[in-house]
Design an enzyme around this catalytic site. Structure first.
Site, PDB file in Angstrom:
ATOM      1  CB  THR A  13      -0.912   0.016   1.234  1.00 31.12           C
ATOM      2  OG1 THR A  13      -1.699  -1.188   1.243  1.00 31.12           O
ATOM      3  CG2 THR A  13      -1.838   1.215   1.212  1.00 31.12           C
ATOM      4  CD  GLU A  23      -3.162  -9.143   9.477  1.00 34.43           C
ATOM      5  OE1 GLU A  23      -2.988  -9.764  10.549  1.00 34.43           O
ATOM      6  OE2 GLU A  23      -2.641  -8.043   9.241  1.00 34.43           O
ATOM      7  CB  CYS A  53      -4.941  -2.476   6.524  1.00 39.58           C
ATOM      8  SG  CYS A  53      -4.048  -3.735   5.593  1.00 39.58           S
ATOM      9  CE  LYS A  60       0.494   0.137   6.377  1.00 38.71           C
ATOM     10  NZ  LYS A  60       0.142   0.509   4.976  1.00 38.71           N
TER      11      LYS A  60
END
Length: 436
Positions: A122, A154, A259, A262
């Site tokens: 990403t 996940e 994810c 961040k």
């Protein structure tokens, strides 16, 4: 018919290992490279350094098409395609740290035989253009470049890779887009092609919207607590609207992981760097940051305003069930706040690895939920592990110094817990006080 390729995957983390194993299962030869010797040693010896449902089995089934190495040159030497799956952690400014991306690109200076370089990490919008320019300066003008963002969750990443809602391919030339699409032959999902910048934006926008839905549910939960409404009834009925859907409308103590935190901060920073204040996303982040702190304050209020010298059990450390990932987990904020208030912290988690840094170096870890709760003044359910539904809660009520639960995931039945003698607090619902 599948055109078999040799793929070099840089990064043996949650994304890289799943990507490599799934490409191998599709029939490609894959070499996975990482800079962590311990991680590669585990993989070379038949182990798997992370927990991801079905991943160990997939790696074992495709061992003849999978190799692991620390050597970048070895990984690239005979490969057709390089997949960049390294992490892009946040910098102090909130921007994505792209240093690992550039380290990988730096190793490709002599790899003129490559057909394409694909970034799955990403990254901020515009990264692809910068990488393309760097490749051109390095004599790789003939090597294709593509963005192929990941949308795996996940806990069921293998399934998500093989059965995606969409495979997004960003490429500025049709031949590279075709090559990346061919790599995915056998994957059960539609392929969507676009330019590189748009593909980079899709990932950030998707995660920001999912995070927004969770924070919105948490805001509604707070209003429900103030008005006496039940957030579970509210979000269920709202989710039945086909325009909205039920997904991610789940209140709790906050989102975490590698994810959402961040990527939300990175998108906000990217907007700010462009001179735009992304106020809505800032509010989404603020709501999430407050959730674990609100939980501690509510628990403190229930305990007569005092947490000092209380013993609190945290059930769950990983940011979500089905994974051992503790990055940005709400449990870390909860444990830190409790310790700051003078409480003793106990914890339990079935998969989280041993943690030697604060606050976990101060907390006491137990092998079972019941052991963690014995003698505790209160328990907070942090992660919705299915094992917690099977706990002998009647025994737990008798073993605790005070049968008080804050259910941070609304996992349990409130009335049942009350009938067992618990004072049961949750998110967006009325407190139920024990009747036993």
């Amino acid at each position: 018919m599948l055109e078999k390729r040799r793929v070099a995957v840089f990064g043996a983390g949650y994304i890289g290992l799943v990507t490599g194993a799934c490409f191998a299962s599709l029939g490609h030869d894959v070499v996975v490279r990482d800079i962590q010797r311990e991680r590669i040693d585990i993989l070379q010896n038949g182990g798997v350094p992370i927990h991801e449902d079905g991943l160990a089995e997939l790696i074992a089934e495709n061992a003849d098409r999978l190799t692991f190495t620390l050597d970048a040159e070895e990984a690239v030497r005979e490969s057709d395609v390089v997949y960049v799956c390294v992490d892009t952690p946040p910098t102090p400014s909130g921007d994505a740290d792209l240093s690992r991306i550039w380290q990988v690109i730096g190793t490709l200076r002599e790899a003129r035989h490559l057909a394409a370089v694909v970034v799955k990490s990403t990254v901020p919008v515009g990264t692809g253009a910068r990488v393309r320019a760097a490749m051109d300066r390095g004599g790789l003008q003939h090597v294709g470049y593509a963005s192929n963002p990941e949308f795996t969750a996940e806990g069921h990443a293998v399934h998500d890779f093989m059965h995606p809602d969409r495979v997004v391919i960003g490429a500025d030339d049709p031949e590279t887009a075709k090559l990346v699409a061919q790599l995915h032959e056998g994957v059960d999902g539609p392929v969507v092609t676009m330019d590189v910048a748009s593909a980079e934006m899709v990932k950030l926008a998707a995660n920001a919207l999912l995070a927004t839905k969770i924070s919105f549910a948490n805001e509604i939960a707070t209003i429900c607590e103030a008005t006496g409404a039940d957030v579970e009834h509210v979000v269920h009925a709202v989710g039945l609207d086909h325009r909205l859907g039920p997904h991610y409308m789940k209140p709790g103590v906050g989102w975490g992981g590698s994810c959402f935190p961040k990527d939300s901060r990175a998108l906000r920073a990217m907007a700010s760097n462009s001179g735009y204040s992304f106020q809505m996303l800032s509010s989404v982040i603020e709501v999430n940051d407050l959730q674990p702190r609100r939980a501690v304050q509510r628990l403190k209020d229930e305990l007569d305003g005092v947490l000092a010298d209380r013993t609190i059990a945290l059930l769950g450390i990983a940011f979500k069930p089905g994974t051992d990932d503790v990055r940005e987990a709400p449990s870390t904020i909860l444990a830190s706040r409790l310790l700051a208030e003078g409480a003793a912290v106990r914890c339990w988690d079935p998969l989280a690895p041993p943690l030697e840094t604060a606050p976990w170096s101060v907390a006491t870890r137990y092998a079972t939920p019941l052991e963690a709760m014995t003698g505790a003044d209160a328990v907070i359910i942090v992660t919705e592990w299915p094992e917690l539904r099977e706990v002998a809660w009647e025994k737990a009520a008798a073993a605790m110094a005070r049968p008080l639960i804050f259910d941070g995931r609304n996992l349990l039945d409130a009335q049942q817990m009350g009938s067992l003698g618990f004072t049961y607090m949750s998110v967006g619902r009325r407190t139920v006080r024990g009747t036993a």
